[in-house]
Design an enzyme around this catalytic site. Structure first.
Site, PDB file in Angstrom:
ATOM      1  N   CYS A 272      -3.185   7.410   5.196  1.00 28.68           N
ATOM      2  CA  CYS A 272      -3.227   7.396   3.621  1.00 28.68           C
ATOM      3  C   CYS A 272      -4.557   7.620   3.021  1.00 28.68           C
ATOM      4  CB  CYS A 272      -3.023   5.842   3.367  1.00 28.68           C
ATOM      5  SG  CYS A 272      -3.981   4.498   4.398  1.00 28.68           S
TER       6      CYS A 272
ATOM      7  N   GLU B 180       0.983  -1.131   0.076  1.00 27.17           N
ATOM      8  CA  GLU B 180       0.029   0.089   0.059  1.00 27.17           C
ATOM      9  C   GLU B 180       0.919   1.197   0.041  1.00 27.17           C
ATOM     10  OE1 GLU B 180      -2.315   2.548   3.123  1.00 27.17           O
ATOM     11  OE2 GLU B 180      -2.638   0.692   3.360  1.00 27.17           O
TER      12      GLU B 180
END
Length: 522
Positions: A304, A267
């Site tokens: 994020c 990620e």
């Protein structure tokens, strides 16, 4: 703090004995060093950890789901026992408030127990049975049975911005252990003490539940040295990573260049676009701006999923922008996770501010090491011309892009892959702009209607992933129980005697799990 920190790696049930200091934890606000010094794992210790994982795999991977579930629950229990130590050490290393560390502790133990329940129930293995048809013409049909099996030892890299939920005992580790894979964790330099606390908890849980040595190791020494050597080791069969785009792509390259390439579930980068349609503005621009600003600045913008990009219809949203200007002016900058992140944020904000065509709506100021909020605006045409403007500003900054609704819809396919995409609209507008929603779906792993992307619910249906570069593999998720499938592979047994099959595939279904039998779920 009641737990004494030693500053050494966990090599199975032993501790590292190297002598080369790889660093100290640094207090983000003061810049001071925190004791102890941390010792990097030696090449022999790296090899020992991976070799122990190799030896543990054939034992651990075939343990009944109930035993692995007991291990995961024991980890959660051991973490809860040291919650006060985590609440003390975590803020010192990360600058995050104590309440955040306590909340993240609960999230971490919750997802461990969620995976425990999943594997205890057992049907995640997707057991499928096709009975033999020896008299079938023109060719007899054999007895075929398949299910998911553990992939092998897994390397997990800790994240800087989640010292618990995406680190030593975080989602990657929980999913891999649940699938039956031993884990070798590489600690993050930003919070080595917190990592050691959790590493000790996992080790105690492994001992208490009689897990094979090597089911877990924790290595210090950094991703560029120790981490790469772990990924390149032929025993490792998959990698879990949360971090920067440069770090993730480096691991992808290392994994792809092995004699046996392996998957990397990374990620990495996401700006999480928000599209605001006129109907949402009509409901109250100031309230919308307040909620947006809260999502933008949550965690000093170091999630994020912070919204770093807003599409506004041309000629609309002046009250929204004015309210954001007020909020930025009244905001107090927060301490960022570490000096490297702070410097990168400051440099990126300056680069965006100095880009031709970009208007600075509002910027607050902060001391070195702090993240100050910033709001910029640009035309959609200029946005598409400047590659820099489509990148991530990892911090409390966002870029407002103006254009017609037709231009906005046409621009969405030009975006890189995202973790999330948000649309604020009325129900009628949503229905009328189905093609816009479809465009957003093609670029993101999670779509949000009249909400905000921060706040990733840990549950069975969550998708925390997306097309590259949000993740290295948009078919996966790093949050939720679907994450277990990253660390498993399908295996079929043809013509085997019933007693020699895994319990999940035996005719009498001794585990009582849901299975597909001759094309029908039973």
């Amino acid at each position: 703090m009641t737990t004494q920190l030693l500053g050494t790696s966990f090599i199975g049930y032993s501790r590292g004995i190297g002598s080369d200091v790889c660093g100290h934890a640094i207090h983000p606000a003061s810049g001071g060093k925190l004791e102890p010094a941390y010792i990097g794992a030696t090449p022999d210790e790296v090899n020992d950890a991976v070799e122990l994982a190799r030896q543990a795999f054939p034992v651990y991977s075939v343990l009944p789901g109930q035993q692995r579930a007991a291990f995961l629950r024991a980890i959660a229990g051991e973490i809860e026992k040291i919650a006060e130590d985590i609440a003390l050490r975590g803020p010192q290393e990360t600058g995050l408030p104590e309440a955040r560390l306590r909340g993240e502790t609960g999230r971490t133990t919750g997802q461990l127990r969620m995976f425990a329940a999943l594997i205890e129930e057992g049907s995640w293995v997707d057991a499928r049975i096709e009975h033999a048809q020896p008299d079938r013409q023109p060719v007899p049909k054999p007895d075929l049975r398949s299910m998911q099996r553990a992939l092998g030892p897994v390397a997990v890299f800790c994240a800087s911005n989640f010292p618990l939920a995406f680190s030593v005992a975080g989602g990657d580790t929980a999913a891999a252990l649940a699938a039956g894979c031993p884990v070798v964790v590489i600690a993050h330099e930003s919070h080595p003490g917190t990592a050691e606390l959790i590493g000790g908890a996992i080790t105690r849980a492994a001992l208490a539940t009689n897990m094979p040595e090597g089911v877990f190791s924790l290595l210090y020494g950094g991703g560029r040295t120790v981490g790469i050597s772990v990924v390149q080791h032929p025993v490792i069969q998959a990698v879990g990573f949360t971090g920067s785009r440069s770090g993730g792509t480096a691991l992808m390259a290392a994994a792809a260049n092995r004699e046996q390439p392996i998957p990397v579930y990374a990620e990495m980068s996401s700006v999480n676009p928000v599209v605001i349609l006129p109907g949402a503005l009509d409901k109250g621009e100031a309230a919308l701006a307040d909620a947006f600003f809260g999502s933008l600045t949550l965690g000093v913008g170091q999630f994020c999923t912070n919204p770093g990009l807003v599409f506004l219809p041309e000629g609309k949203g002046f009250g929204f922008i004015e309210r954001l200007r007020e909020l930025v002016g009244a905001s107090t900058p927060g301490t960022m996770l570490n000096p490297g992140i702070s410097r990168a944020y400051a440099e990126t904000v300056e680069a965006v501010a100095s880009t031709e065509g970009v208007q600075t709506i509002a910027r607050s100021s902060g001391a070195e090491g702090q993240g100050a909020a910033a709001i910029f605006s640009v035309s959609l045409r200029r946005f598409l011309e400047a590659d820099l403007l489509r990148g991530e500003m990892f911090g409390p900054a966002t870029l407002i892009v103006r254009g017609s609704l037709e231009e906005i819809e046409a621009a969405i396919p030009e975006l890189e892959g995202q973790l999330t995409a948000t649309i604020h609209a009325t129900t009628e507008e949503l229905a009328a702009h189905a093609s816009l929603v479809s465009a957003l779906e093609s670029r993101a792993g999670r779509l949000i209607f009249n909400g905000f992307p921060t706040g990733v619910e840990v549950c069975h249906s969550m998708v925390h992933g997306g097309p590259f570069p949000a993740t290295s593999d948009g078919r996966s998720t790093s949050v939720g129980t679907m994450a277990i499938h990253r660390f498993a592979r399908a295996v079929a047994w043809q013509g085997f005697p019933d007693a020699c099959l895994p319990a999940e595939l035996q005719e009498e279904n001794p585990l009582g799990i849901r299975r597909m039998i001759d094309g029908q779920f039973v």
